[in-house]
Design an enzyme around this catalytic site. Structure first.
Site, PDB file in Angstrom:
ATOM      1  CG  HIS A  43      10.275 -72.423  -4.363  1.00 57.86           C
ATOM      2  ND1 HIS A  43      10.930 -71.304  -4.845  1.00 57.86           N
ATOM      3  CD2 HIS A  43       9.481 -72.858  -5.365  1.00 57.86           C
ATOM      4  CE1 HIS A  43      10.533 -71.078  -6.096  1.00 57.86           C
ATOM      5  NE2 HIS A  43       9.651 -72.008  -6.439  1.00 57.86           N
ATOM      6  CG  HIS A 125      14.123 -77.334 -11.107  1.00 58.97           C
ATOM      7  ND1 HIS A 125      12.932 -77.599 -11.775  1.00 58.97           N
ATOM      8  CD2 HIS A 125      14.324 -75.998 -11.183  1.00 58.97           C
ATOM      9  CE1 HIS A 125      12.456 -76.459 -12.244  1.00 58.97           C
ATOM     10  NE2 HIS A 125      13.262 -75.481 -11.896  1.00 58.97           N
TER      11      HIS A 125
END
Length: 184
Positions: A43, A125
């Site tokens: 995620h 990220h």
């Protein structure tokens, strides 16, 4: 004492992209490079909230439900390593404005609600490997995944039986002015 949950706002990756990234990671990083993050846990964190009471969770969810912002496309075309935090990550060379706006709104709301927010700038990220204590070779440019981001979610992080699992509790849709929330 009321029970709290460890929560964060994040962006879910489509299952097909999760699988492609896991395959790419296996092809490009040796098993000893670090501990792979489970495909279902891949995620992009927008705002970490920490341990949150049920009351604060309701308030944060209500604030998230008032966010009206267009959807955007996320391009995953960059990778790197943070030796200090022992993480190998996948990210974007050019962060979409919509992603920055969404993260900034959620982080500001979290801070106003008393959730500590790191002073570090937001670096979008996806964590690929944890416990990567040694420098690893990052694959050369040329990898690329793209997908439309039209929802964001409130996740709970639960550690049980030696594993961490991220479970979406509630989702909100981007791209419309009528706010809605889908409890999971």
């Amino acid at each position: 004492m009321p029970e709290s949950k460890r929560l964060f706002f994040g962006i879910e990756l489509p299952t097909t992209i999760q699988r492609q990234i896991v395959r790419w990671r296996a092809d490009n990083f040796a098993p000893e490079a670090g501990r792979p993050v489970a495909a279902a846990n891949l995620h992009l964190t927008l705002a970490f909230l920490g341990d949150v009471s049920a009351e604060k969770q309701r308030a944060l969810a209500a604030m998230a439900g008032r966010i009206a912002q267009p959807e955007f496309t996320l391009q995953l075309d960059d990778a790197g390593q943070w030796l200090r935090s022992r993480v190998v990550w996948l990210g974007t060379r050019q962060t979409p404005r919509g992603l920055l706006q969404l993260a900034n709104m959620l982080r500001a709301q979290a801070a106003r609600s008393g959730c500590y927010q790191s002073p570090q700038p937001f670096h979008p990220h996806i964590t690929l490997l944890r416990d990567a204590g040694q420098a690893v070779a990052i694959p050369p440019p040329g990898f690329h995944w793209a997908f439309p981001v039209n929802t964001f979610a409130l996740y709970e992080s639960v550690f049980a039986l030696g594993r961490t699992r991220y479970t979406p509790l509630q989702r909100w849709t981007l791209g419309n002015t009528e706010r809605n929330s889908d409890e999971v």
